[in-house]
Design a protein around this motif. Structure first.
Motif, short mmCIF file in Angstrom:
data_model
loop_
_atom_site.label_atom_id
_atom_site.label_comp_id
_atom_site.label_asym_id
_atom_site.label_seq_id
_atom_site.Cartn_x
_atom_site.Cartn_y
_atom_site.Cartn_z
N LYS A 166 0.81 -1.23 0.00
CA LYS A 166 0.00 0.00 0.00
C LYS A 166 0.84 1.27 0.00
CE LYS A 166 -4.49 -1.44 1.65
NZ LYS A 166 -4.34 -2.89 1.90
N VAL A 167 2.02 1.21 0.61
CA VAL A 167 2.85 2.40 0.73
C VAL A 167 3.40 2.87 -0.63
CG1 VAL A 167 5.02 1.17 1.20
CG2 VAL A 167 4.64 3.43 2.23
N ASN A 168 3.51 1.98 -1.61
CA ASN A 168 3.96 2.41 -2.95
C ASN A 168 3.04 3.51 -3.47
OD1 ASN A 168 5.78 0.21 -2.92
ND2 ASN A 168 4.28 -1.14 -3.91
N ASN A 169 1.76 3.30 -3.23
CA ASN A 169 0.73 4.23 -3.69
C ASN A 169 0.69 5.50 -2.85
OD1 ASN A 169 -1.82 5.23 -4.77
ND2 ASN A 169 -2.81 4.31 -2.99
N THR A 170 0.77 5.37 -1.54
CA THR A 170 0.64 6.58 -0.72
C THR A 170 1.86 7.49 -0.88
OG1 THR A 170 1.45 5.43 1.28
CG2 THR A 170 -0.93 5.53 0.99
N ILE A 171 3.03 6.90 -1.08
CA ILE A 171 4.22 7.73 -1.36
C ILE A 171 4.00 8.54 -2.64
CG2 ILE A 171 6.61 7.61 -2.22
CD1 ILE A 171 6.94 7.09 0.56
N GLY A 172 3.52 7.86 -3.68
CA GLY A 172 3.30 8.54 -4.96
C GLY A 172 2.27 9.65 -4.85
N GLN A 173 1.13 9.33 -4.20
CA GLN A 173 0.06 10.33 -4.14
C GLN A 173 0.40 11.52 -3.24
OE1 GLN A 173 -4.19 9.48 -4.29
NE2 GLN A 173 -3.73 7.31 -4.49
N ILE A 174 1.18 11.29 -2.19
CA ILE A 174 1.53 12.44 -1.33
C ILE A 174 2.42 13.41 -2.12
CG2 ILE A 174 3.64 11.61 -0.15
CD1 ILE A 174 0.93 13.14 1.89
N LEU A 175 3.27 12.86 -2.98
CA LEU A 175 4.11 13.74 -3.81
C LEU A 175 3.26 14.52 -4.81
CD1 LEU A 175 7.20 11.40 -4.49
CD2 LEU A 175 7.05 13.31 -2.88
N ILE A 176 2.24 13.85 -5.35
CA ILE A 176 1.33 14.53 -6.29
C ILE A 176 0.56 15.63 -5.56
CG2 ILE A 176 -0.76 14.21 -7.71
CD1 ILE A 176 0.41 11.38 -8.42
N ALA A 177 0.08 15.32 -4.36
CA ALA A 177 -0.68 16.30 -3.56
C ALA A 177 0.18 17.53 -3.27
CB ALA A 177 -1.16 15.66 -2.26
N LYS A 178 1.44 17.29 -2.91
CA LYS A 178 2.35 18.40 -2.62
C LYS A 178 2.55 19.27 -3.86
CE LYS A 178 6.33 18.05 -0.57
NZ LYS A 178 7.58 17.52 0.02
N LYS A 179 2.73 18.59 -4.99
CA LYS A 179 2.95 19.30 -6.27
C LYS A 179 1.73 20.16 -6.61
CE LYS A 179 5.70 20.16 -9.44
NZ LYS A 179 6.93 20.86 -9.07
N LEU A 180 0.53 19.69 -6.23
CA LEU A 180 -0.69 20.45 -6.49
C LEU A 180 -0.91 21.55 -5.45
CD1 LEU A 180 -3.16 17.55 -7.45
CD2 LEU A 180 -2.16 19.24 -9.01
N GLY A 181 0.01 21.64 -4.48
CA GLY A 181 -0.09 22.70 -3.47
C GLY A 181 -1.06 22.41 -2.35
N LYS A 182 -1.45 21.14 -2.18
CA LYS A 182 -2.43 20.80 -1.13
C LYS A 182 -1.77 20.79 0.25
CE LYS A 182 -5.44 20.22 -4.37
NZ LYS A 182 -6.53 21.18 -4.60
N LYS A 183 -2.58 21.19 1.25
CA LYS A 183 -2.03 21.32 2.61
C LYS A 183 -2.61 20.31 3.59
CE LYS A 183 0.11 25.35 1.74
NZ LYS A 183 0.65 24.90 0.45
#
Ligand SMILES: *Cc1c(COP(=O)(O)O)cnc(C)c1O
Length: 396
Positions: A91-108
């Motif tokens: 599961k962590v493969n996915n959460t690592i990827g999505q947290i980086l995407i969220a950061k890139k989108l400027g989400k807090k």
């Protein structure tokens, strides 16, 4: 030419997929759809994602030749050791990827829902790592059932909010998460844990889990000189570990793909999660797929001894793999999975997660040839299931 197993420009795999969401969510999902591919394919993302997978998660995970399992069932059986990842599963493969995407989108702020708590823990983990606020919605009943995972999430700094409506389980937690997202469209990112949800989530999560088969490819080549295995086996809850294990073989028709669902007490016992056998076409969690439903289209509560496979649907890619017969759908009961747990533990000294044991359990139902090369995706480790194992050990 684009593969028939890749999502099309409208977000569909054949007739399955799409984004069936309240109008109020449209801008959030559109923002993600407009940006996710560009972010994932960027050099900056790939560099950070690969770095974290290596030094934080511990990848590449080994492709382990299981000698005593092979001796018992025939053929050459490899285990892809996703159980060795940090936090104990894929599961962590996915959460690592999505947290980086969220950061890139400027989400807090990150929101997620969780049933058994495994996705909640994987999400809270990466939020701690990135110092981002994390809110996890969880059914009130599940909070009681999964106390250790609730404690882990809290230790990791997440706020766990009970969903108190309906059956007080996963689908109610999902409703709460969606309600929160509608209320906080600007700063909040909804982190989904499997290849489910409205487009582009299934495609995005599939790409982030594809690292599993990317590694299998070069690891098998290194060990055997062979380009491909004959068979890849993975369990299916929502379908993310299977999507990752199948990803780079989808167009290689000579590789048999076997998806294993949880039959619970038996496919037709009324206590099962074998969606491909029992489900019909409908809309679940924002996408058109197959799901277990009654004559009025109400979701039927699934059952499996394994909390991660206890899901009333499968992702749209899997619905399509099933319909097109690209993947063979099999199933294993609670008892068959438990037997596979004790067997792997004794034969190889590896205690698998209950979910992964469903994939192992079908080895006994296959006609395996001497020269057949099989990879079983061992999606997670069994520590979280120890209480169940102790209970059944006494019954042995
Ligand atoms: C969550 C989980 C699963 C099921 O989820 P998928 O999205 O179908 O992979 C399987 N195995 C383990 C160990 C899990 O934690």
């Amino acid at each position: 030419m684009k593969s028939q197993f890749q999502v099309d420009e409208n977000g569909y795999y054949g007739q399955f997929g799409g984004a069936f969401i309240p109008e109020l969510l449209f801008p959030n999902v559109q923002e993600l759809e407009d940006n996710y591919l560009q972010i994932i394919e960027s050099e900056e993302f790939q560099k950070e994602y690969k770095y974290l997978l290596k030094d934080y998660v511990g990848r590449p995970t080994p492709l382990y030749l299981a000698p005593r399992l092979s001796e018992k069932y025939g053929g050459t059986i490899y285990l892809k050791r996703e159980d060795l990842n940090h936090t104990g599963a894929h599961k962590v493969n996915n959460t690592i990827g999505q947290i980086l995407i969220a950061k890139k989108l400027g989400k807090k702020r990150i929101i997620a829902e969780t049933g058994a708590g495994q996705h909640g823990v994987a999400t809270a983990t990466v939020c701690a790592l990135m110092n981002i606020d994390c809110v996890v919605f969880m059914g009130e009943i599940d909070i009681k059932r999964q106390a250790p995972n609730v404690a882990r999430m809290k230790m990791l700094g997440a706020t766990v909010i009970p969903a108190t409506s309906g059956s007080k389980t996963l689908k109610d937690a999902t409703n709460e998460a969606i309600r929160d997202w509608i209320g906080n469209p600007e700063d909040t990112y909804y982190l989904i844990g499997s290849v489910v949800g409205p487009h582009p989530y299934p495609d995005m999560v599939g790409r982030l889990q594809a690292i599993i088969s990317e590694e299998m490819k070069w690891q098998l080549k290194e060990k055997t000189g062979k380009e491909n295995p004959d068979t890849v086996i993975a369990c299916v809850g929502g379908g993310s570990n299977a999507a990752g294990a199948f990803y780079h073989y989808l167009d290689e028709k000579e590789v048999d793909l076997i998806a294993v669902e949880a039959a619970g007490l038996g496919v037709h016992s009324g206590e099962s999660a074998a969606t491909s056998q029992l489900g019909d076409v409908g809309v679940l969690h924002g996408s058109k797929t197959i799901l277990m439903q009654d004559e009025y289209g109400q979701v039927v509560e699934p059952y499996s001894i394994s909390a991660g496979l206890d899901y009333p649907g499968i992702g749209p890619l899997h619905a399509y793999l099933n319909e097109s017969s690209r993947a063979i759908f099999m199933n294993a009961t609670d008892q068959e999975a438990l037997d596979a747990v004790y067997e792997l533990t004794k034969l190889e000294g590896i205690i698998p997660a209950l979910e992964s044991a469903h994939a192992l359990a079908v080895l006994d139902k296959m006609e395996i040839k001497n020269d057949q090369v099989i990879i079983v995706n061992l999606s997670g480790r069994g520590d979280k299931d120890l209480e169940t194992y102790i209970k059944h050990l006494k019954d042995e």
